[in-house]
Design a protein around this motif. Structure first.
Motif, PDB file in Angstrom:
ATOM      1  N   THR A 237       0.848  -1.189   0.000  1.00 43.37           N
ATOM      2  CA  THR A 237       0.000   0.000   0.000  1.00 43.37           C
ATOM      3  C   THR A 237       0.887   1.244   0.000  1.00 43.37           C
ATOM      4  N   ARG A 238       0.286   2.350  -0.399  1.00 46.14           N
ATOM      5  CA  ARG A 238       1.054   3.592  -0.381  1.00 46.14           C
ATOM      6  C   ARG A 238       1.474   3.941   1.048  1.00 46.14           C
ATOM      7  N   ARG A 278       4.519   0.307  -5.360  1.00 41.00           N
ATOM      8  CA  ARG A 278       3.436   1.034  -4.690  1.00 41.00           C
ATOM      9  C   ARG A 278       2.122   0.750  -5.414  1.00 41.00           C
ATOM     10  N   ASP A 280      -1.109   1.925  -5.601  1.00 42.00           N
ATOM     11  CA  ASP A 280      -2.014   3.020  -5.261  1.00 42.00           C
ATOM     12  C   ASP A 280      -3.481   2.605  -5.301  1.00 42.00           C
ATOM     13  N   TRP A 282      -4.795  -0.042  -4.269  1.00 45.55           N
ATOM     14  CA  TRP A 282      -5.192  -0.624  -2.983  1.00 45.55           C
ATOM     15  C   TRP A 282      -5.681   0.465  -2.041  1.00 45.55           C
ATOM     16  N   ASP A 283      -4.912   1.538  -1.912  1.00 48.95           N
ATOM     17  CA  ASP A 283      -5.293   2.613  -0.997  1.00 48.95           C
ATOM     18  C   ASP A 283      -6.592   3.280  -1.432  1.00 48.95           C
ATOM     19  N   ASN A 300      -3.037  -1.049   5.898  1.00 48.61           N
ATOM     20  CA  ASN A 300      -1.619  -1.300   5.629  1.00 48.61           C
ATOM     21  C   ASN A 300      -1.467  -2.765   5.218  1.00 48.61           C
ATOM     22  N   ARG A 301      -1.083  -2.986   3.965  1.00 46.82           N
ATOM     23  CA  ARG A 301      -0.990  -4.352   3.447  1.00 46.82           C
ATOM     24  C   ARG A 301       0.265  -4.472   2.592  1.00 46.82           C
ATOM     25  N   TYR A 356      -0.445  -8.131   6.893  1.00 44.89           N
ATOM     26  CA  TYR A 356      -1.707  -7.370   6.987  1.00 44.89           C
ATOM     27  C   TYR A 356      -2.151  -7.311   8.447  1.00 44.89           C
TER      28      TYR A 356
END
Length: 356
Positions: A237-238, A278, A280, A282-283, A300-301, A356
């Motif tokens: 994740t970012r 990264r 992005d 996901w975020d 946060n992964r 995770y």
């Protein structure tokens, strides 16, 4: 009938010329997508994926005429189960705001005014098709990672933000659903990110040195067979990527395998020689669709694996599907249809470390 184009575009009309020649570049053959996932085309429904286990111990002292037997090879299997999905975008030219800069060239009423797919306005039609395909690439990544056949809203016991339509998420089980089921608490290739359990957005934020610490834990938890693969990557994740960048800047680390490269304004991070990617998307999905108003669902992964261990599959052979554009003369509506098949598979757990 509402227009598919809303006001606010700032494209110069000259920049819209001949969009048709770039449409093919915005399909699922996108190199960026292929760098993240192996693409399996031409798969069949219920096509079998077979895994052969490792041989056990071999070789004992000879004790007679009959050789010592060894354990056989254990075969396991998974199956491709691609699902059919589609979408439709309708666009009525008469409903477009005359002041919209994007469509200002259509201000003169003529026989082609309504038809942006064919005729003199086809450049605009090509633009619309290109934007559909461009958006489709991001939607593909959303589906590949976040799809869940049991997806539902928080009010109904799920993780989706209330008001979200689960039908956009529940067509098949995506990679997170599979990885969370196969790499669980207590497994040697699982790393717990304790901040995810925080009771607020603030408490879920990663403190200094946390990101580099989690990458180190993931590296140490990796199977040696994964670490020997040249194509392994950290997908993060970012939140983790930014934290790692901050950690590198704070310690000014230019060696020890922790690398920050700035080329043409683009920062590339590696950890012990492994690229840190990264994700992005996901975020964006977590903050928009897995948010209960107080906390995010696992914001946060990170996954350490290879593109070939998380392939994306489709029935199509040569492309990912079909985008059909046509003009309905009776209703004066331009229609863009997309039909495709999709599936994703997490193949072998020893080639994955999940945090995770």
């Amino acid at each position: 009938m509402a227009s598919a184009v809303t006001s606010g575009f700032s494209f110069n009309p000259e920049e819209l010329k001949d969009w048709a020649r770039v449409i093919d570049e915005l399909t699922f053959g996108d190199p960026a997508l292929n760098a993240l996932h192996d693409i399996e085309t031409g798969i069949k429904y219920n096509q079998q994926i077979v895994f052969a286990g490792r041989m056990g111990l071999m070789g004992k002292a000879v004790t007679g005429c009959t050789p010592n037997a060894v354990s056989g090879i254990v075969l396991t299997e998974k199956f491709w189960s691609p699902v059919d999905e589609d979408f439709r975008l309708e666009h009525c030219s008469a409903d477009v705001n005359a002041q919209d800069k994007l469509l200002r060239q259509m201000s003169r009423m003529n026989p082609d005014f309504y038809n942006v797919i064919e005729g003199s306005q086809s450049t605009i039609g090509s633009f619309l098709v290109a934007k559909v395909i461009d958006g489709f690439t991001e939607n593909l990544l959303r589906k590949v990672w976040f799809s869940d056949t049991a997806a539902d809203t928080i009010a109904n016991g799920g993780d989706l933000t209330n008001g979200t339509d689960p039908d956009y998420f529940n067509t098949f089980d995506g990679l997170f659903k599979q990885i969370f089921a196969e790499v669980t608490t207590g497994d040697s290739n699982y790393v717990e990110i304790t901040e995810n359990a925080g009771a607020s957005y603030v408490l879920q934020a990663l403190p200094a040195d946390a990101s580099i610490g989690y990458l180190k834990s993931m590296y140490n938890a990796a199977d040696s067979r994964l670490l020997t693969r040249d194509d392994k990557k950290f997908y993060v994740t970012r939140t983790i990527w930014d934290g790692y960048l901050n950690d590198l800047e704070s310690i000014q680390n230019s060696g020890a395998g922790n690398t920050m490269i700035n080329e043409g304004g683009q920062v590339t991070l590696t950890y012990r020689g492994i690229e840190v990617v990264r994700m992005d998307i996901w975020d964006r999905v977590i903050t928009a669709y897995e948010n209960n108003g107080t906390v995010y669902n696992l914001p946060n992964r990170a996954v350490l694996t290879t593109p070939s261990n998380i392939p994306v599959g489709t029935l199509a052979d040569g492309d990912f599907g079909t985008v059909d554009a046509f003009f309905d003369r009776y209703n004066k509506v331009n229609v863009i249809d997309g039909v495709y098949t999709i599936d994703a598979k997490h193949l072998e757990t020893y080639l994955t470390v999940a945090a995770y």
